[in-house]
Scaffold this active site. Structure first.
Site, PDB file in Angstrom:
ATOM      1  N   GLU A   4      81.340  24.427  39.218  1.00 16.46           N
ATOM      2  CA  GLU A   4      81.233  25.276  41.158  1.00 16.46           C
ATOM      3  C   GLU A   4      80.809  23.737  42.247  1.00 16.46           C
ATOM      4  O   GLU A   4      81.166  24.096  43.174  1.00 16.46           O
ATOM      5  CB  GLU A   4      80.437  27.126  41.191  1.00 16.46           C
TER       6      GLU A   4
ATOM      7  N   SER B 173      63.146  86.664  17.069  1.00 14.27           N
ATOM      8  CA  SER B 173      61.775  86.503  16.256  1.00 14.27           C
ATOM      9  C   SER B 173      60.763  85.123  16.411  1.00 14.27           C
ATOM     10  O   SER B 173      59.821  85.024  15.790  1.00 14.27           O
ATOM     11  CB  SER B 173      62.119  87.114  14.297  1.00 14.27           C
TER      12      SER B 173
END
Length: 791
Positions: A188, A468
């Site tokens: 780059e 229950s």
């Protein structure tokens, strides 16, 4: 005197020239002043963002770290699965962090370093020997002393993104590998360390091409200019933007060092898209594409990442593998050209596959149900914008291995139940919560049968009658009065009929039998409705309700007789809180999903310590647990008892509501509590009781994970009777008080066997009997989590 010809016109020319010069100077000064002021303006912009908070950083959410220590329950396949989830690579001889080898029950692991809230966990080479389902030995291969405890790096399970959905993992300059820096410069910006922000030769070359084409067709941006464009400006291809870019690059280079610029570039660069999430920076891109930290990248992987800078979308290796490979190979040639690598290394790297991790590296957002729980707890202490921008590190209690077993069990068992019951596929839904007994930590949570689906979270938000499951609270309330009740106290399983409002309430047992006088423990293990109602009425409904509050219930419970049989509506998480308190011997540890929170610099912020409070008599909790073990071995959950390994003991309770609309099972081992609900979202009956529905799901995952057996050491004051006989509180007779008698009950009668085959009776009132306001606190201690939902 005669005037020389041409003299007047000459003076006029000199006067006009001076006039032009003065104006030229004024214009130059004006332009220079304007340029200076504009430069100052741009410099202020450059400094303001570069020296402030550069990025809105997402909060990162981690699972619990796997802790290795001698005698820890752990199977070899479970350790390997954990390493695979952490993206450790299996190798013949692990030589780099994040790699391991396995030879049967022996592992050699090159661990990664990681910074926790209490300090740095250094990386190293660890030998782990397993035997009989436990860690037999830990050894430091480098020759150091054997470590007492080692924490692996935790799994990243989610990120809470900024509103613009940018995600990144910040890396410091020293954490950027030299290989990546060399490659980036070669590809780059070859003159990065020589120029002052712009490359004049590159600009001249690009300007000539652009003039010839009549527009911007070529760029010569340096790394600094690329950073300026991404960090400060738009991507518009105009001369105005290019001018600002060049000027700001010069200003940036004047203010900051090359390393500071390089670090910012490495964290800012855009490298791809994951749905709505933008992947920024090499740190996150490494994890997203390869499933490993940046420092573990090899030559071909580094070349691919740097190559993608040019065009992340068209070079995405998952969508365009051929284009990505072509670009990678070109980058390898440039690396060899500039001496970053040798020609031989370049050729070898070209032969390597792309090496892209399946599914995007470490899975982010794969646990939406658990993350929803985390966010609710975080919202008590943090603003939403802080979670989306401050880069917090959040360490949670999620155990990925337990979560994996839960997620596997739910769809498999539900599909089987639908098939055997001839239901439409997908008709059943489920929720599950797993917590630790001692710490009250939420280890796993599933809000539905479909893992990873961010929909309705039934574990937190589905409030259903618990049937229950309420009964252990009734018996615990009785056993808290040892002068009146023991496990062998006879209670009356006889009809009950009373007027409630304008209706007669007359519950029945599931099998419609009436059993007369039965021992208290048999009434619970066989889930006898009539015995439970008679016991609850003798205690008083208020006493039972207050017991539920002490155990951890937060919603207001209507004090009606039907609540004794489960006319109480709670979420699975609330049920888990109640059962966690029983499992912990009467010590309530408010359920928590977070351990620690750190800022991006590693400084601890909020701590979420364990908070334990004694809320019920530990003797009563022990006796209740003993009776709940009988539910598993002789009662309504015998399916589970038949599958328990030798020397493993568990306790639990089935629950079913009217017309079998809800199937529940809540139970615990010595170190884990789990709650499962199965039902339909439309509240239609499904034909599954607690023992034939939720219990099967519960057993599938709880039997697949390591568990400790229940402790057989009673608390002070509890006397153990003979083998098979019920323990009792010292100072009372084994048969207890009210309704007692002195007959000793040992073994199992044929009558109980018949009773035990029945499923629990549904709750008398299928409609929720809950008011919307929170219940009054049973104690002064602050519930660190549950109260945040229901205040």
């Amino acid at each position: 005197m005669a005037r020389r010809p041409g003299s007047a016109p000459a003076r006029k020319r000199r006067g006009f020239g001076g006039f032009l010069l003065r104006w030229a100077l004024l214009i130059a000064v004006g332009v220079g002043l304007a340029g200076t002021l504009y430069s100052i303006h741009l410099d202020r912009i450059v400094r303001g963002k570069f020296e402030g908070q550069r990025w809105a950083l997402p909060a990162r959410v981690y699972a619990r770290p796997l802790e290795l220590y001698a005698d820890r329950p752990l199977l070899a396949d479970q350790l390997q699965a954990e390493l695979d989830r952490l993206n450790y690579r299996r190798a013949a001889a692990p030589s780099a962090p994040g790699s391991y080898s396995r030879d049967g029950d022996r592992f050699l692991i090159r661990t990664r370093s990681f910074r926790f809230w209490d300090g740095e966990e250094p990386g190293g080479t660890l030998q782990v020997d397993l035997a009989d389902g436990r860690v037999a030995q830990l050894a430091d291969v480098s020759g150091g002393p054997a470590p007492a405890l080692v924490r692996l790096d935790p799994m990243l399970i989610a990120s809470i993104y900024p509103t613009h959905n940018e995600d990144r993992v910040l890396v410091r300059r020293k954490e950027i590998p030299d290989l990546l820096v060399g490659t980036l410069i070669a590809v780059e910006d070859r003159s990065f360390y020589r120029h002052l922000g712009v490359d004049p030769r590159g600009i001249a070359r690009a300007a000539f091409s652009n003039l010839r084409a009549g527009g911007v067709v070529e760029g010569a941006s340096t790394l600094t200019q690329q950073l300026v464009k991404n960090f400060y400006l738009s991507a518009d291809r105009t001369f105005e933007r290019k001018f600002n870019e060049a000027l700001m690059a010069l200003l940036l280079e004047r203010r900051y060092s090359k390393d500071e610029i390089l670090e910012a570039y490495a964290n800012e660069i855009y490298l791809g898209q994951d749905g709505s999430r933008a992947i920024h920076g090499f740190g996150l891109a490494s994890d997203f594409f390869f499933g490993k930290p940046l420092e573990e990248l090899g030559v071909p992987e580094t070349a691919l990442l740097v190559g993608m800078v040019q065009a992340p979308s068209s070079l995405d290796p998952r969508r365009h593998p051929q284009a990505a490979q072509k670009r990678r190979d070109l980058v390898l040639d440039l690396m060899a050209r500039d001496g970053v690598i040798s020609d031989a290394d370049a050729q070898a790297a070209k032969a390597a596959p792309l090496g892209i991790a399946e599914g995007g590296g470490r899975v982010v957002g794969a646990y939406p149900d658990f993350i929803s729980l985390v966010r609710r707890q975080l919202q008590r202490d943090y603003r939403e914008e802080d979670l989306r921008s401050e880069g917090l590190n959040i360490f949670t209690t999620l155990d990925p291995s337990v979560q994996a077993e839960v997620e596997k069990a739910l769809p498999a068992r539900l599909a089987e139940l639908e098939k055997t019951r001839r239901m439409k596929a997908g008709a059943l839904e489920a929720a599950a919560v797993v917590t630790s007994v001692a710490q009250g930590e939420v280890l796993a949570l599933a809000g539905g049968r479909e893992a990873g689906y961010a929909g309705f979270n039934r574990a937190l938000d589905s409030v259903r009658s618990i049937g229950s499951l309420v009964k252990p609270a009734v018996y615990l309330a009785a056993l808290s009065k040892p002068e009146r009740y023991s496990l062998t106290t006879s209670i009356q399983d006889t009809p009950v009929s009373m007027r409630v409002g304008d209706k007669i309430w007359a519950p029945k047992n599931y099998d419609h039998r009436v059993n007369g006088a039965v021992p208290l423990h048999r009434a619970l293990s066989s889930s006898l409705n009539l015995a439970t109602v008679n016991l609850g009425l003798s205690l008083g409904i208020t006493e039972v309700t207050e017991t539920l509050y002490r155990l951890g219930a937060q919603r207001r419970i209507s004090k009606v007789p039907a609540m004794l049989l489960g006319a109480v509506s709670l979420s699975p998480l609330e049920v888990a809180q109640i059962y966690q308190t029983i499992a912990a011997g009467g010590y309530r540890a408010p359920l928590r999903a977070i351990r620690e929170v750190m800022d991006p610099n590693g400084r601890p912020l909020n701590r979420y310590p364990l908070a334990v409070e004694a809320v019920v008599d530990p003797r009563a909790a022990y006796l209740t647990t003993w009776a709940m073990q009988r539910v598993v071995t002789h009662g309504t959950a015998r399916w589970l008892g038949a599958k328990l390994p030798k020397d493993m003991t568990m306790a639990g309770k089935t629950g079913t509501t009217d017309d079998m609309r809800d199937s529940w099972f809540a139970g615990f081992s010595g170190d884990k509590v789990a709650v499962v609900w199965v039902g339909r979202d439309d509240y239609q009956p499904m034909g599954l009781a607690g023992g034939t529905g939720a219990l099967r799901v519960w057993g599938d995952f709880m039997l697949a994970i390591p568990n400790e057996p229940l402790s057989d050491v009673p608390p002070d004051g509890v006397v153990l009777a003979g083998r098979g006989e019920a323990p009792y509180v010292a100072g009372t007779t084994p048969s207890g008080g009210a309704g007692g008698g002195k007959k000793k009950t040992g073994g199992e009668s044929g009558g109980e066997q018949d009773i035990a085959q029945a499923e629990p009776e549904p709750a008398a009132d299928p409609k929720p009997a809950i008011e919307p306001k929170a219940a009054p606190k049973a104690s002064s201690s602050k519930n660190l989590f549950m109260s945040d939902f229901y205040n």
